[in-house]
Design a protein around this motif. Sequence first.
Motif, PDB file in Angstrom:
ATOM      1  N   VAL A 102       0.569  -0.955   0.256  1.00 53.53           N
ATOM      2  CA  VAL A 102      -0.044   0.371   0.216  1.00 53.53           C
ATOM      3  C   VAL A 102       0.927   1.078   0.038  1.00 53.53           C
ATOM      4  O   VAL A 102       1.629   1.885   1.262  1.00 53.53           O
ATOM      5  CB  VAL A 102      -1.121   0.277   1.093  1.00 53.53           C
ATOM      6  CG1 VAL A 102      -2.199   0.771   1.113  1.00 53.53           C
ATOM      7  CG2 VAL A 102      -2.286  -1.110   1.120  1.00 53.53           C
ATOM      8  N   MET A 103       0.311   2.053  -1.053  1.00 53.43           N
ATOM      9  CA  MET A 103       1.361   3.041  -1.395  1.00 53.43           C
ATOM     10  C   MET A 103       2.719   2.779  -0.873  1.00 53.43           C
ATOM     11  O   MET A 103       3.597   4.058  -0.634  1.00 53.43           O
ATOM     12  CB  MET A 103       0.526   4.534  -0.476  1.00 53.43           C
ATOM     13  CG  MET A 103      -0.860   4.903  -0.874  1.00 53.43           C
ATOM     14  SD  MET A 103      -1.551   5.110   0.377  1.00 53.43           S
ATOM     15  CE  MET A 103      -1.090   7.028   0.496  1.00 53.43           C
ATOM     16  N   SER A 104       3.432   2.108  -1.350  1.00 55.06           N
ATOM     17  CA  SER A 104       4.960   2.398  -0.650  1.00 55.06           C
ATOM     18  C   SER A 104       5.196   2.039   0.340  1.00 55.06           C
ATOM     19  O   SER A 104       6.682   2.178   1.106  1.00 55.06           O
ATOM     20  CB  SER A 104       5.654   2.629  -1.479  1.00 55.06           C
ATOM     21  OG  SER A 104       5.561   2.312  -3.298  1.00 55.06           O
ATOM     22  N   GLU A 105       4.722   2.115   1.486  1.00 57.80           N
ATOM     23  CA  GLU A 105       4.903   2.190   2.668  1.00 57.80           C
ATOM     24  C   GLU A 105       4.257   1.495   3.167  1.00 57.80           C
ATOM     25  O   GLU A 105       4.703   1.117   4.675  1.00 57.80           O
ATOM     26  CB  GLU A 105       4.037   3.463   2.978  1.00 57.80           C
ATOM     27  CG  GLU A 105       5.005   3.673   4.358  1.00 57.80           C
ATOM     28  CD  GLU A 105       3.926   5.683   4.573  1.00 57.80           C
ATOM     29  OE1 GLU A 105       4.433   6.161   6.081  1.00 57.80           O
ATOM     30  OE2 GLU A 105       4.092   6.214   3.663  1.00 57.80           O
ATOM     31  N   TYR A 106       3.097   0.479   3.298  1.00 54.92           N
ATOM     32  CA  TYR A 106       2.469  -0.741   3.836  1.00 54.92           C
ATOM     33  C   TYR A 106       2.135  -1.802   3.319  1.00 54.92           C
ATOM     34  O   TYR A 106       2.154  -1.401   1.841  1.00 54.92           O
ATOM     35  CB  TYR A 106       1.127   0.060   4.917  1.00 54.92           C
ATOM     36  CG  TYR A 106       1.321   1.160   5.399  1.00 54.92           C
ATOM     37  CD1 TYR A 106       1.578   1.654   6.707  1.00 54.92           C
ATOM     38  CD2 TYR A 106       0.740   2.520   4.457  1.00 54.92           C
ATOM     39  CE1 TYR A 106       0.737   3.331   7.605  1.00 54.92           C
ATOM     40  CE2 TYR A 106       0.562   3.892   5.307  1.00 54.92           C
ATOM     41  CZ  TYR A 106       1.225   4.294   6.479  1.00 54.92           C
ATOM     42  OH  TYR A 106       1.327   4.996   6.915  1.00 54.92           O
ATOM     43  N   ALA A 107       2.254  -2.571   4.571  1.00 52.48           N
ATOM     44  CA  ALA A 107       1.779  -3.868   3.979  1.00 52.48           C
ATOM     45  C   ALA A 107       0.320  -4.669   4.490  1.00 52.48           C
ATOM     46  O   ALA A 107       0.391  -4.224   5.688  1.00 52.48           O
ATOM     47  CB  ALA A 107       2.631  -5.251   3.935  1.00 52.48           C
ATOM     48  N   VAL A 108      -0.741  -4.589   3.250  1.00 54.30           N
ATOM     49  CA  VAL A 108      -1.632  -5.680   4.088  1.00 54.30           C
ATOM     50  C   VAL A 108      -1.781  -7.040   3.904  1.00 54.30           C
ATOM     51  O   VAL A 108      -1.429  -7.252   2.478  1.00 54.30           O
ATOM     52  CB  VAL A 108      -2.570  -4.754   3.494  1.00 54.30           C
ATOM     53  CG1 VAL A 108      -4.181  -5.178   3.642  1.00 54.30           C
ATOM     54  CG2 VAL A 108      -3.125  -3.314   4.017  1.00 54.30           C
ATOM     55  N   PHE A 109      -1.820  -7.503   4.246  1.00 53.42           N
ATOM     56  CA  PHE A 109      -2.743  -8.823   4.404  1.00 53.42           C
ATOM     57  C   PHE A 109      -4.197  -9.692   4.349  1.00 53.42           C
ATOM     58  O   PHE A 109      -4.716  -8.872   5.015  1.00 53.42           O
ATOM     59  CB  PHE A 109      -1.852 -10.127   5.034  1.00 53.42           C
ATOM     60  CG  PHE A 109      -0.307  -9.911   5.632  1.00 53.42           C
ATOM     61  CD1 PHE A 109       0.613 -10.431   4.141  1.00 53.42           C
ATOM     62  CD2 PHE A 109       0.162  -8.656   6.620  1.00 53.42           C
ATOM     63  CE1 PHE A 109       2.102 -10.283   4.903  1.00 53.42           C
ATOM     64  CE2 PHE A 109       1.339  -8.395   6.221  1.00 53.42           C
ATOM     65  CZ  PHE A 109       2.138  -8.967   5.698  1.00 53.42           C
ATOM     66  N   LEU A 110      -4.224 -10.164   3.713  1.00 53.30           N
ATOM     67  CA  LEU A 110      -5.892 -10.697   3.260  1.00 53.30           C
ATOM     68  C   LEU A 110      -5.734 -12.224   3.297  1.00 53.30           C
ATOM     69  O   LEU A 110      -5.319 -12.971   2.316  1.00 53.30           O
ATOM     70  CB  LEU A 110      -6.408 -10.162   1.994  1.00 53.30           C
ATOM     71  CG  LEU A 110      -5.810  -8.824   1.351  1.00 53.30           C
ATOM     72  CD1 LEU A 110      -6.576  -9.022  -0.423  1.00 53.30           C
ATOM     73  CD2 LEU A 110      -6.958  -8.095   2.368  1.00 53.30           C
ATOM     74  N   LYS A 111      -6.536 -12.375   3.962  1.00 54.56           N
ATOM     75  CA  LYS A 111      -6.760 -14.131   4.194  1.00 54.56           C
ATOM     76  C   LYS A 111      -8.202 -14.304   4.175  1.00 54.56           C
ATOM     77  O   LYS A 111      -8.977 -14.082   4.573  1.00 54.56           O
ATOM     78  CB  LYS A 111      -6.343 -14.939   5.284  1.00 54.56           C
ATOM     79  CG  LYS A 111      -4.665 -14.498   5.358  1.00 54.56           C
ATOM     80  CD  LYS A 111      -4.316 -16.028   6.520  1.00 54.56           C
ATOM     81  CE  LYS A 111      -4.632 -17.489   6.498  1.00 54.56           C
ATOM     82  NZ  LYS A 111      -4.076 -18.278   5.307  1.00 54.56           N
ATOM     83  N   LEU A 112      -9.446 -15.435   3.944  1.00 53.08           N
ATOM     84  CA  LEU A 112     -10.097 -15.883   3.982  1.00 53.08           C
ATOM     85  C   LEU A 112     -10.701 -16.371   5.643  1.00 53.08           C
ATOM     86  O   LEU A 112      -9.683 -16.867   6.320  1.00 53.08           O
ATOM     87  CB  LEU A 112     -11.232 -17.316   3.352  1.00 53.08           C
ATOM     88  CG  LEU A 112     -11.032 -17.272   1.668  1.00 53.08           C
ATOM     89  CD1 LEU A 112     -11.453 -18.223   1.262  1.00 53.08           C
ATOM     90  CD2 LEU A 112     -11.793 -15.894   1.476  1.00 53.08           C
ATOM     91  N   GLY A 113     -11.357 -16.077   5.729  1.00 55.84           N
ATOM     92  CA  GLY A 113     -12.175 -15.702   7.491  1.00 55.84           C
ATOM     93  C   GLY A 113     -12.880 -17.719   7.457  1.00 55.84           C
ATOM     94  O   GLY A 113     -12.785 -18.130   6.524  1.00 55.84           O
ATOM     95  N   GLU A 114     -12.564 -17.723   8.691  1.00 50.57           N
ATOM     96  CA  GLU A 114     -12.594 -19.347   9.049  1.00 50.57           C
ATOM     97  C   GLU A 114     -14.195 -19.859   8.290  1.00 50.57           C
ATOM     98  O   GLU A 114     -15.336 -18.284   8.840  1.00 50.57           O
ATOM     99  CB  GLU A 114     -12.773 -19.578  10.499  1.00 50.57           C
ATOM    100  CG  GLU A 114     -11.637 -19.171  11.673  1.00 50.57           C
ATOM    101  CD  GLU A 114     -10.869 -20.323  10.925  1.00 50.57           C
ATOM    102  OE1 GLU A 114     -11.628 -21.478  10.721  1.00 50.57           O
ATOM    103  OE2 GLU A 114      -8.924 -19.861  10.653  1.00 50.57           O
ATOM    104  N   GLY A 115     -14.424 -21.087   8.219  1.00 51.17           N
ATOM    105  CA  GLY A 115     -15.560 -21.632   7.402  1.00 51.17           C
ATOM    106  C   GLY A 115     -16.131 -21.133   6.046  1.00 51.17           C
ATOM    107  O   GLY A 115     -17.520 -21.491   5.572  1.00 51.17           O
TER     108      GLY A 115
END
Length: 70
Positions: free
Chosen positions: A56-69
């Motif tokens: 994100v904007m060469s400054e932050y990292a975001v991690f995406l995962k699917l939720g439980e179930g």
Amino acid sequence: MNHSHDKPTNVLIVDQPFDADGNETPFGRRWGGERFTLTPEHLAALQAGKTIAVDVMSEYAVFLKLGEGV
């Protein structure tokens, strides 16, 4: 949208991106934002239990995962 009695969340489903250039947003006032588009390959990776890492904007990292179930 959150209500005062609801637990605050940092993940929302919205109809479209919103202008976050110093404006009030569903998260409060924000000064920047970026849009990412997931491909079928990204969705397949999530469904296979992988994590998507987003720069994100060469400054932050975001991690995406699917939720439980899911």
